[in-house]
Design a protein around this motif. Structure first.
Motif, short mmCIF file in Angstrom:
data_model
loop_
_atom_site.label_atom_id
_atom_site.label_comp_id
_atom_site.label_asym_id
_atom_site.label_seq_id
_atom_site.Cartn_x
_atom_site.Cartn_y
_atom_site.Cartn_z
N MET A 1 0.82 -1.20 0.00
CA MET A 1 0.00 0.00 0.00
C MET A 1 0.86 1.26 0.00
N PHE A 2 1.92 1.22 0.78
CA PHE A 2 2.81 2.39 0.81
C PHE A 2 3.45 2.61 -0.55
N GLY A 3 3.78 1.49 -1.24
CA GLY A 3 4.37 1.61 -2.57
C GLY A 3 3.42 2.31 -3.54
N GLY A 4 2.12 1.97 -3.46
CA GLY A 4 1.13 2.62 -4.32
C GLY A 4 1.00 4.10 -4.00
N ILE A 5 1.02 4.43 -2.71
CA ILE A 5 0.93 5.84 -2.29
C ILE A 5 2.13 6.62 -2.82
N PHE A 6 3.32 6.04 -2.63
CA PHE A 6 4.55 6.74 -3.03
C PHE A 6 4.61 6.93 -4.54
N LEU A 7 4.22 5.88 -5.29
CA LEU A 7 4.25 5.98 -6.75
C LEU A 7 3.27 7.04 -7.25
N LEU B 1 -5.71 0.87 7.97
CA LEU B 1 -6.77 1.82 7.66
C LEU B 1 -6.19 3.17 7.26
N LEU B 2 -5.17 3.62 7.98
CA LEU B 2 -4.54 4.90 7.67
C LEU B 2 -3.96 4.88 6.26
N PHE B 3 -3.27 3.80 5.91
CA PHE B 3 -2.72 3.68 4.56
C PHE B 3 -3.83 3.60 3.51
N ALA B 4 -4.94 2.98 3.88
CA ALA B 4 -6.07 2.91 2.95
C ALA B 4 -6.62 4.31 2.68
N PHE B 5 -6.74 5.12 3.73
CA PHE B 5 -7.19 6.50 3.54
C PHE B 5 -6.22 7.28 2.67
N ALA B 6 -4.91 7.04 2.89
CA ALA B 6 -3.89 7.76 2.14
C ALA B 6 -3.94 7.43 0.65
N SER C 1 -10.62 0.65 -6.57
CA SER C 1 -9.32 1.33 -6.60
C SER C 1 -9.13 2.26 -5.40
N THR C 2 -10.20 2.88 -4.96
CA THR C 2 -10.10 3.86 -3.88
C THR C 2 -10.47 3.27 -2.52
N GLY C 3 -11.19 2.15 -2.51
CA GLY C 3 -11.57 1.52 -1.26
C GLY C 3 -12.70 2.23 -0.54
N THR C 4 -13.45 3.07 -1.26
CA THR C 4 -14.54 3.79 -0.62
C THR C 4 -15.76 3.87 -1.51
N SER C 5 -16.88 3.39 -1.01
CA SER C 5 -18.13 3.49 -1.77
C SER C 5 -18.66 4.92 -1.72
N TRP C 6 -18.50 5.57 -0.57
CA TRP C 6 -18.99 6.95 -0.45
C TRP C 6 -18.25 7.88 -1.40
N GLY C 7 -16.94 7.71 -1.50
CA GLY C 7 -16.16 8.52 -2.44
C GLY C 7 -16.60 8.27 -3.87
N THR C 8 -16.93 7.02 -4.16
CA THR C 8 -17.41 6.67 -5.50
C THR C 8 -18.74 7.34 -5.79
N PHE C 9 -19.64 7.33 -4.82
CA PHE C 9 -20.92 8.03 -5.00
C PHE C 9 -20.69 9.50 -5.32
N GLY D 1 -17.51 -2.71 -5.64
CA GLY D 1 -16.07 -2.45 -5.63
C GLY D 1 -15.52 -2.37 -4.22
N ASP D 2 -16.26 -1.72 -3.34
CA ASP D 2 -15.86 -1.60 -1.94
C ASP D 2 -15.81 -2.98 -1.28
N HIS D 3 -16.76 -3.83 -1.64
CA HIS D 3 -16.85 -5.19 -1.11
C HIS D 3 -15.62 -6.01 -1.48
N CYS D 4 -15.10 -5.80 -2.67
CA CYS D 4 -13.97 -6.59 -3.17
C CYS D 4 -12.62 -5.99 -2.81
N SER D 5 -12.58 -4.72 -2.46
CA SER D 5 -11.32 -4.00 -2.30
C SER D 5 -10.58 -4.38 -1.01
N PRO D 6 -9.29 -4.67 -1.10
CA PRO D 6 -8.51 -4.98 0.11
C PRO D 6 -8.20 -3.75 0.95
N ILE D 7 -8.43 -2.54 0.39
CA ILE D 7 -8.15 -1.33 1.15
C ILE D 7 -9.43 -0.66 1.67
N SER D 8 -10.55 -1.36 1.56
CA SER D 8 -11.82 -0.83 2.06
C SER D 8 -11.88 -0.94 3.58
#
Length: 429
Positions: free
Chosen positions: A1-7, A294-299, A340-348, A380-387
């Motif tokens: 997760m940190f690698g994705g954030i940094f990239l 969770l913090l990395f997921a938010f990031a 991709s984002t791990g959030t259904s609310w953000g998607t809405f 998507g939120d259901h399947c996401s490992p960062i949700s």
């Protein structure tokens, strides 16, 4: 997760290493400056304290003894999962609390009947967000009402926001199919994919005879938890539950629950004060790594938002679009963004302003388009490992996050295919 954030930050900062390092530090500082994020992280940690206290006090053993020996409600692994399923349906006020309570009640019973924790996590996750998005007397409904009202204020659509939302809920096909698939899976003990080799509980199946078979030491804290979510939603919403703060409500609810457990366990000599304090600390320490996930997921969600991933995907998908494929495409696009984002609310928030004008311009059913956004966001939120719901369902069931994602994915895909077919059918009708 940190690698994705940094990239992601590396791209946003024109491939400058020093700027990326500075941006990374600034991102985490800004996240930890957000009150709702701190409360959500605090909630995740305090969950550990509650779970450890239930265990150390003997309340879980007493509950298991009562349910399996003194009642006929739970006599098998299937009935243990059905109990968690029913709890997931009944408690619709907040998806995190739904997952937590369903997991807390179901886990000791699943241990007794040798049911894999991954299957319990699947049940918790497959009821929490779906039911919260169907019964909209909660924060989910408030968010969607706000997004629809904005489209009405802009003159894109006409009518009552509540009427439009109620019509859209009828088309929330993924939530409906997920609930049905989950029930069928429990009833017929269907194991597909990685679930066939899911890790079984290490505890031995045995009859417990040397504990106080009083279920209320476990049930009363859970009742307090449910009650005070409503209380704090009412208070933070200035008298309107729909406008209450979910993060504040779940955080303060956990604090009240811990205080109630102290009053319940210490005076009744279930625990000594020192034992209570040590168990609460030990439980919080166990779930500190989950809070960091969770913090990395938010990031990473913040980074994908800054990259405008959703808008870019939407711009690609809406070119040369056929009206009969509109709802299905909105569903798929919302699913990708939510995964991709791990959030259904953000998607809405991303997709409603895109889907509604698009449906109007093509003279399509607006309610069907909004229903597709809701379904895709939950899928998507259901399947996401960062949700956050994926992570909380895992911790409530004592299951590794990756194992939960791997074992749940085949079932979620079945529900997703069903929803996709229904969107195609209803677009033609």
């Amino acid at each position: 997760m940190f690698g994705g954030i940094f990239l992601g930050l590396f791209i946003l900062n024109d491939y400058s290493l020093f700027s990326t390092l500075d941006a990374t530090l600034s991102l985490f500082i800004s996240l930890l400056s957000e009150a709702w994020i701190l409360k959500t992280l605090g909630f995740a940690i305090l969950v550990g304290s509650v779970m450890e206290l239930l265990q150390k006090s003997g309340s879980i053993d007493g509950f298991v003894t009562f349910m399996s020996q003194q009642t006929s409600l739970v006599k098998s692994g299937r009935s243990a999962l059905l109990l968690s399923y029913i709890i997931g349906i009944v408690i619709f006020i907040e998806s995190s609390i739904t997952s937590l309570i369903a997991g807390a009640v179901g886990r000791p019973l699943c241990d007794k009947y040798k049911v894999a924790h991954a299957k319990l996590a699947f049940v918790c996750d497959s009821t929490s967000a779906p039911i919260s998005s169907l019964i909209i007397l909660n924060g989910w409904g408030a968010l969607l009402l706000g997004l629809i009202s904005t489209q009405i204020d802009l003159g894109v659509i006409k009518g009552s926001s509540i009427d439009i939302l109620l019509n859209a809920v009828v088309y929330n096909f993924y939530a409906m199919s997920a609930l049905v698939v989950t029930f069928v899976t429990i009833w017929f003990d269907i194991k597909i994919g990685a679930m066939k080799s899911a890790t079984l509980p290490l505890t031995k199946t045995k009859m417990i005879t040397d504990v106080d078979a009083n279920p209320f030491y476990m049930l009363l804290p859970i009742v307090v938890m449910i009650l005070f979510v409503f209380v704090f939603l009412y208070l933070t919403g200035d008298g309107n539950i729909l406008k209450g703060s979910g993060s504040s409500s779940i955080f303060f609810t956990m604090l009240v629950t811990l205080f109630f457990m102290f009053l319940l366990y210490v005076p009744t000599k279930k625990m000594k004060t020192k034992t209570y304090a040590w168990a609460a600390f030990k439980g919080a320490k166990k779930l500190f790594p989950i809070a960091m996930i969770l913090l990395f997921a938010f990031a990473i969600g913040e980074v994908t938002t800054e990259l405008k991933t959703g808008q870019y995907l939407a711009s690609l998908a809406t070119q040369n679009l056929n009206i009969y494929l509109l709802a299905a495409l909105i569903f798929l696009l919302s699913s990708v963004i939510s995964f991709s984002t791990g959030t259904s609310w953000g998607t809405f928030s991303i997709m409603v302003p895109i889907a509604v004008p698009l449906a109007v311009s093509m003279d399509a059913d607006v309610a069907l388009a909004i229903g597709a956004v809701m379904s895709g966001g939950v899928f998507g939120d259901h399947c996401s490992p960062i949700s956050d719901t994926t992570i909380i369902s895992s911790l409530a069931s004592d299951c590794e996050v990756i194992e939960h994602v791997q074992t749940q994915l085949p079932y979620a895909l079945v529900s997703g295919v069903i929803a996709l077919v229904l969107f195609l059918i209803f677009s033609i009708l």
